[in-house]
Design a protein around this motif. Structure first.
Motif, PDB file in Angstrom:
ATOM      1  N   HIS B 203      59.259 -57.133  64.233  1.00 27.33           N
ATOM      2  CA  HIS B 203      60.131 -56.162  63.548  1.00 27.33           C
ATOM      3  C   HIS B 203      59.638 -54.729  63.644  1.00 27.33           C
ATOM      4  CE1 HIS B 203      62.582 -59.335  61.753  1.00 27.33           C
ATOM      5  NE2 HIS B 203      61.457 -59.994  61.499  1.00 27.33           N
ATOM      6  N   TRP B 204      58.705 -54.472  64.551  1.00 25.50           N
ATOM      7  CA  TRP B 204      58.174 -53.103  64.651  1.00 25.50           C
ATOM      8  C   TRP B 204      59.278 -52.084  64.928  1.00 25.50           C
ATOM      9  CZ3 TRP B 204      53.920 -53.298  62.317  1.00 25.50           C
ATOM     10  CH2 TRP B 204      52.854 -54.142  62.653  1.00 25.50           C
ATOM     11  N   GLU B 205      60.286 -52.500  65.691  1.00 24.87           N
ATOM     12  CA  GLU B 205      61.320 -51.538  66.089  1.00 24.87           C
ATOM     13  C   GLU B 205      62.471 -51.439  65.092  1.00 24.87           C
ATOM     14  OE1 GLU B 205      62.389 -52.032  70.267  1.00 24.87           O
ATOM     15  OE2 GLU B 205      60.397 -52.884  70.607  1.00 24.87           O
ATOM     16  N   THR B 206      62.407 -52.237  64.040  1.00 23.74           N
ATOM     17  CA  THR B 206      63.504 -52.228  63.052  1.00 23.74           C
ATOM     18  C   THR B 206      63.364 -51.016  62.122  1.00 23.74           C
ATOM     19  OG1 THR B 206      63.353 -54.642  63.098  1.00 23.74           O
ATOM     20  CG2 THR B 206      64.707 -53.666  61.347  1.00 23.74           C
ATOM     21  N   PRO B 207      64.482 -50.316  61.852  1.00 26.35           N
ATOM     22  CA  PRO B 207      64.412 -49.207  60.895  1.00 26.35           C
ATOM     23  C   PRO B 207      63.976 -49.702  59.504  1.00 26.35           C
ATOM     24  CG  PRO B 207      66.470 -49.135  62.136  1.00 26.35           C
ATOM     25  CD  PRO B 207      65.805 -50.440  62.466  1.00 26.35           C
ATOM     26  N   ILE B 208      63.132 -48.914  58.864  1.00 27.18           N
ATOM     27  CA  ILE B 208      62.567 -49.345  57.580  1.00 27.18           C
ATOM     28  C   ILE B 208      63.652 -49.548  56.527  1.00 27.18           C
ATOM     29  CG2 ILE B 208      62.070 -47.001  56.715  1.00 27.18           C
ATOM     30  CD1 ILE B 208      59.786 -50.057  56.295  1.00 27.18           C
ATOM     31  N   ASP B 209      64.697 -48.714  56.570  1.00 27.99           N
ATOM     32  CA  ASP B 209      65.770 -48.872  55.573  1.00 27.99           C
ATOM     33  C   ASP B 209      66.459 -50.225  55.705  1.00 27.99           C
ATOM     34  OD1 ASP B 209      65.167 -46.408  54.650  1.00 27.99           O
ATOM     35  OD2 ASP B 209      66.863 -45.379  55.597  1.00 27.99           O
ATOM     36  N   GLN B 210      66.596 -50.647  56.959  1.00 30.16           N
ATOM     37  CA  GLN B 210      67.231 -51.954  57.190  1.00 30.16           C
ATOM     38  C   GLN B 210      66.350 -53.093  56.660  1.00 30.16           C
ATOM     39  OE1 GLN B 210      68.489 -52.534  61.323  1.00 30.16           O
ATOM     40  NE2 GLN B 210      68.348 -54.752  61.056  1.00 30.16           N
ATOM     41  N   ILE B 211      65.052 -52.983  56.912  1.00 31.20           N
ATOM     42  CA  ILE B 211      64.116 -54.007  56.408  1.00 31.20           C
ATOM     43  C   ILE B 211      64.173 -54.066  54.889  1.00 31.20           C
ATOM     44  CG2 ILE B 211      61.658 -54.555  56.132  1.00 31.20           C
ATOM     45  CD1 ILE B 211      61.200 -53.607  58.974  1.00 31.20           C
ATOM     46  N   ARG B 212      64.125 -52.894  54.259  1.00 29.37           N
ATOM     47  CA  ARG B 212      64.138 -52.874  52.785  1.00 29.37           C
ATOM     48  C   ARG B 212      65.443 -53.446  52.240  1.00 29.37           C
ATOM     49  NH1 ARG B 212      61.509 -46.852  52.283  1.00 29.37           N
ATOM     50  NH2 ARG B 212      59.379 -47.477  52.838  1.00 29.37           N
ATOM     51  N   ALA B 213      66.551 -53.102  52.898  1.00 32.37           N
ATOM     52  CA  ALA B 213      67.852 -53.607  52.417  1.00 32.37           C
ATOM     53  C   ALA B 213      67.896 -55.131  52.545  1.00 32.37           C
ATOM     54  CB  ALA B 213      68.985 -52.957  53.196  1.00 32.37           C
ATOM     55  N   GLU B 214      67.414 -55.641  53.672  1.00 33.89           N
ATOM     56  CA  GLU B 214      67.454 -57.096  53.884  1.00 33.89           C
ATOM     57  C   GLU B 214      66.556 -57.841  52.906  1.00 33.89           C
ATOM     58  OE1 GLU B 214      66.641 -57.850  58.017  1.00 33.89           O
ATOM     59  OE2 GLU B 214      68.548 -56.974  58.649  1.00 33.89           O
ATOM     60  N   LEU B 215      65.448 -57.203  52.546  1.00 25.79           N
ATOM     61  CA  LEU B 215      64.486 -57.864  51.646  1.00 25.79           C
ATOM     62  C   LEU B 215      64.728 -57.525  50.179  1.00 25.79           C
ATOM     63  CD1 LEU B 215      61.240 -57.428  53.761  1.00 25.79           C
ATOM     64  CD2 LEU B 215      62.561 -59.520  53.416  1.00 25.79           C
ATOM     65  N   ASN B 216      65.748 -56.718  49.928  1.00 28.73           N
ATOM     66  CA  ASN B 216      66.077 -56.314  48.548  1.00 28.73           C
ATOM     67  C   ASN B 216      64.910 -55.573  47.884  1.00 28.73           C
ATOM     68  OD1 ASN B 216      67.916 -56.121  46.465  1.00 28.73           O
ATOM     69  ND2 ASN B 216      67.198 -57.980  45.454  1.00 28.73           N
ATOM     70  N   ILE B 217      64.380 -54.609  48.600  1.00 27.82           N
ATOM     71  CA  ILE B 217      63.271 -53.808  48.076  1.00 27.82           C
ATOM     72  C   ILE B 217      63.757 -52.404  47.771  1.00 27.82           C
ATOM     73  CG2 ILE B 217      61.078 -52.690  48.669  1.00 27.82           C
ATOM     74  CD1 ILE B 217      60.386 -55.216  50.249  1.00 27.82           C
ATOM     75  N   ASP B 218      63.647 -52.030  46.512  1.00 26.11           N
ATOM     76  CA  ASP B 218      64.060 -50.685  46.098  1.00 26.11           C
ATOM     77  C   ASP B 218      63.073 -50.220  45.029  1.00 26.11           C
ATOM     78  OD1 ASP B 218      65.250 -48.360  45.362  1.00 26.11           O
ATOM     79  OD2 ASP B 218      67.191 -49.241  44.834  1.00 26.11           O
ATOM     80  N   SER B 219      62.365 -49.135  45.332  1.00 27.74           N
ATOM     81  CA  SER B 219      61.336 -48.699  44.382  1.00 27.74           C
ATOM     82  C   SER B 219      61.898 -47.861  43.238  1.00 27.74           C
ATOM     83  CB  SER B 219      60.243 -47.915  45.117  1.00 27.74           C
ATOM     84  OG  SER B 219      60.792 -46.735  45.660  1.00 27.74           O
TER      85      SER B 219
END
Lengths: 255, 255
Positions: B203-219
């Motif tokens: 997943h190195w090339e995946t945009p971080i916003d997409q990773i966070r959205a998929e993992l339901n991570i919101d600080s």
């Protein structure tokens, strides 16, 4: 740091570690050991910061100036008050938990002794006012509520440290419940108006709902937060006390 | 408990106390001391509970079965990826903090060693994914996030205990900030999908916003919660390191 300071520091560290492990091993509410732990943790500078913060309200300032205690508490009389009053609920709580009312005290010789006694004698009133039960989670909720209110105090954060290691070693199955209580207590304590210095003895007849509304105390968080805090991540194990002789080893890999 | 068990228990308590104070006194990130502390805390039963929980997802199960590591990480190559990708952000974080990529490891001999190494090598990726900085507050946020995700693990809650006593003794002025991080990390960790076992190297090339959205991570929490967590209760003192020789005393009053 010169050699004498270094030795003093090492000795202090040993004493803190020793007293820390003593409270970790003691049951909740072991006040004598907690007192010794508090002694080694509180220093003059820390007390000064705390006193400044507690003096921000007129009631806090007055309580400190007069070193005011609750005075005589008659549980039987309080128990006769209507069921929704602070007095009745407090008396019922004390009786149910086999607790005796605080002693009528001599004037405290200094702020530290005053605050220690003040916290001891108002702790059970705070249980009622914050709606915290006497489970371990309830006690942790009061601790973080108190940390937010008696701020900044090395003592309260160090007491949390004690309970966290205790949980790690002896009752990991309570971890979720205790973390929820830590979060809830901190949020409640930050939201609430300052409780320190309120002359509770003048409010025994006040309905608890009125007291909570005036102090902005509400133990229920948003629906979203409640869902996050109360869901269960795992089936709680029946027992998980730490075993003394089956440690694992990774140090060779990281040393 | 027979006499030998009693002695073993006492010895274990002493060792825990000693290693606990060693990590309390060490700077954040002293991995060798933390490894020794972990060794004395993790037991077979605790590991079993943790493994069961981590096996609930197919990715977790697979990671444990294969004891899969990140493998070779080329920071220079990752740094060339677009600025919003996991790979670029991770490489930038590692370079900025003077960190070297994790070593390519031999297969782990057991689950405990595997998990310890896994946590070491993914810790900095979790910094990026959770948006936690490398301040002490950022580290505490990762710790409670990790506690929620690696659940139940005596190690993480014991690490919190360490940081709480450290705060009490040496940096009480950080207390509000650290408590906010504890609350935020726990909530984020409970809300997020399980991170354990995700093959980050894919997943190195995946945009971080997409990773966070998929993992339901919101600080960012609700506006109400943010207000409660970030308001300042007091003027932060310039310095409040614990002084070795000015303890106060209340024990005569409670003994």
């Amino acid at each position: 740091m010169n050699f004498i300071s270094f030795l003093k520091h090492q000795l202090k560290t040993l004493i803190i570690g020793y007293r820390f492990m003593q409270v970790v091993e003691a049951p909740y509410g072991a006040f004598s050991k907690i007192g010794k732990y508090a002694d080694v943790l509180m220093d003059q500078q820390g007390m000064q910061l705390l006193i400044e913060h507690l003096s921000c309200t007129s009631e806090g300032k007055q309580a400190l100036a007069e070193r005011r205690y609750l005075g005589k508490v008659d549980l039987d009389a309080l128990y006769q008050l209507p069921p929704n009053t602070l007095g009745h609920l407090y008396a019922a709580h004390m009786k149910q938990n086999g607790l005796v009312p605080p002693p009528v005290r001599e004037p405290a010789p200094n702020d530290y002794v005053y605050l220690f006694n003040y916290i001891s004698e108002t702790h059970d009133i705070w249980h009622i006012v914050t709606g915290s039960d006497t489970t371990k989670a309830g006690e942790l909720q009061i601790e973080t509520f108190s940390l937010a209110q008696f701020y900044p105090a090395r003592f309260w954060i160090a007491l949390l440290a004690k309970n966290f290691l205790k949980t790690a070693l002896f009752e990991i199955e309570l971890c979720e419940e205790l973390m929820a209580a830590v979060v809830r207590g901190w949020i409640m304590g930050r939201r609430a108006k300052p409780l320190f210095g309120i002359p509770w003895q003048e409010h025994w007849e006040t309905p608890i709902d009125q007291i909570r509304a005036e102090l902005n105390i509400d133990s229920v968080l948003s629906a979203d937060m409640e869902a996050v805090l109360t869901k269960s991540a795992t089936n709680a194990p029946a027992s998980s006390a730490f075993e003394a002789n089956d440690s694992l080893s990774v140090v060779t890999l990281v040393s």
